[in-house]
Design a protein around this motif. Structure first.
Motif, PDB file in Angstrom:
ATOM      1  N   TYR A  33      45.010  41.950  46.367  1.00  0.00           N
ATOM      2  CA  TYR A  33      43.741  42.538  46.789  1.00  0.00           C
ATOM      3  C   TYR A  33      43.964  43.798  47.602  1.00  0.00           C
ATOM      4  O   TYR A  33      43.188  44.741  47.523  1.00  0.00           O
ATOM      5  CB  TYR A  33      42.910  41.523  47.564  1.00  0.00           C
ATOM      6  CG  TYR A  33      42.539  40.345  46.715  1.00  0.00           C
ATOM      7  CD1 TYR A  33      41.684  40.495  45.631  1.00  0.00           C
ATOM      8  CD2 TYR A  33      43.084  39.101  46.959  1.00  0.00           C
ATOM      9  CE1 TYR A  33      41.369  39.429  44.829  1.00  0.00           C
ATOM     10  CE2 TYR A  33      42.773  38.019  46.157  1.00  0.00           C
ATOM     11  CZ  TYR A  33      41.909  38.186  45.095  1.00  0.00           C
ATOM     12  OH  TYR A  33      41.612  37.122  44.294  1.00  0.00           O
TER      13      TYR A  33
ATOM     14  N   GLU B 295      42.127  38.794  37.477  1.00  0.00           N
ATOM     15  CA  GLU B 295      41.797  37.777  38.475  1.00  0.00           C
ATOM     16  C   GLU B 295      41.663  36.404  37.832  1.00  0.00           C
ATOM     17  O   GLU B 295      42.029  35.392  38.427  1.00  0.00           O
ATOM     18  CB  GLU B 295      40.480  38.157  39.169  1.00  0.00           C
ATOM     19  CG  GLU B 295      39.922  37.123  40.090  1.00  0.00           C
ATOM     20  CD  GLU B 295      40.642  37.049  41.402  1.00  0.00           C
ATOM     21  OE1 GLU B 295      40.564  36.001  42.047  1.00  0.00           O
ATOM     22  OE2 GLU B 295      41.286  38.022  41.794  1.00  0.00           O
TER      23      GLU B 295
ATOM     24  N   ILE C   2      40.911  45.173  51.885  1.00  0.00           N
ATOM     25  CA  ILE C   2      40.302  44.182  50.996  1.00  0.00           C
ATOM     26  C   ILE C   2      38.780  44.237  51.111  1.00  0.00           C
ATOM     27  O   ILE C   2      38.062  44.199  50.102  1.00  0.00           O
ATOM     28  CB  ILE C   2      40.840  42.772  51.302  1.00  0.00           C
ATOM     29  CG1 ILE C   2      42.320  42.689  50.906  1.00  0.00           C
ATOM     30  CG2 ILE C   2      40.032  41.694  50.582  1.00  0.00           C
ATOM     31  CD1 ILE C   2      43.022  41.431  51.375  1.00  0.00           C
TER      32      ILE C   2
ATOM     33  N   THR D 243      37.544  47.371  49.354  1.00  0.00           N
ATOM     34  CA  THR D 243      37.641  47.204  47.902  1.00  0.00           C
ATOM     35  C   THR D 243      36.520  46.321  47.384  1.00  0.00           C
ATOM     36  O   THR D 243      35.895  46.631  46.366  1.00  0.00           O
ATOM     37  CB  THR D 243      39.004  46.605  47.522  1.00  0.00           C
ATOM     38  OG1 THR D 243      40.027  47.474  47.986  1.00  0.00           O
ATOM     39  CG2 THR D 243      39.131  46.434  46.022  1.00  0.00           C
ATOM     40  N   GLY D 244      36.249  45.228  48.070  1.00  0.00           N
ATOM     41  CA  GLY D 244      35.160  44.340  47.658  1.00  0.00           C
ATOM     42  C   GLY D 244      33.822  45.045  47.683  1.00  0.00           C
ATOM     43  O   GLY D 244      33.013  44.905  46.751  1.00  0.00           O
TER      44      GLY D 244
END
Length: 191
Positions: free
Chosen positions: A22, A51, A121, A124-125
């Motif tokens: 991630y 994923e 992370i 990115t999410g």
């Protein structure tokens, strides 16, 4: 020429990816998009496929991207390039780990890396959420995606996770969430 580009790009990913897959996604995104190997939509799909398939996301992505750019040899070069730095670093660190963990400087560096990885992370999410569920409108604005299916799937997954915690006092396993997401994707987009 493309094999050298794959080698250089995925060595960069392998060398500078802290925090696992991630944490590596933004670096992979930068390498892949800057070289024009995939567009942002194809990369988002590849992240979802990587994923949901067995194995490390970075390795799955490197193999797929290498294969899409240069066939078998591209897949082999990209995969070896992304795993070799971690392999060498882990061997070196494991030989020194007991001594390193007693060093306050090393422990402080690890603490700083944990915070950095958490931020990467999260960013990115959020970026994936914005790209998936919202369409850019210019001047850094976003509007709801025209079909809204992504938001429906996100809402159902969130509700299922919360219901499992409230009703059964258990966490919904990632495998169940992935299977539920796949079924919802078929229901929303396949029908």
């Amino acid at each position: 020429m493309i094999l050298w580009e794959l080698l250089a790009g995925f060595l960069q990913v392998g060398l500078f990816s802290f925090g696992g897959a991630y944490g590596a996604i933004p670096l992979i995104r930068d390498v892949v998009l800057s070289r024009g190997w995939l567009d942002d939509a194809a990369l988002s799909y590849m992240i979802a496929v990587s994923e949901s398939t067995p194995g490390p996301i970075m390795v799955n992505m490197a193999t797929y991207i290498g294969s899409s750019q240069a066939g078998f040899w591209g897949a082999a070069v990209a995969t070896m390039a992304v795993v070799t730095p971690a392999f060498i670093i882990i061997i070196a660190v494991s030989a020194l780990m007991a001594r390193l963990l007693q060093s306050p400087l090393f422990c402080s560096a690890l603490d700083a890396l944990k915070a950095c990885v958490a931020g990467i992370i999260l960013a990115t999410g959020l970026q994936m959420l914005l790209n998936c569920c919202f369409a850019p409108t210019g001047a850094a604005g976003f509007a709801l995606s025209p079909n809204g299916g992504e938001l429906l799937i996100l809402a159902v997954l969130a509700a299922a996770k919360l219901a499992a915690q409230r009703l059964w006092h258990k966490k919904l396993s990632p495998v169940m969430l992935i299977l539920l997401a796949a079924l919802l994707g078929v229901a929303v987009y396949g029908v």
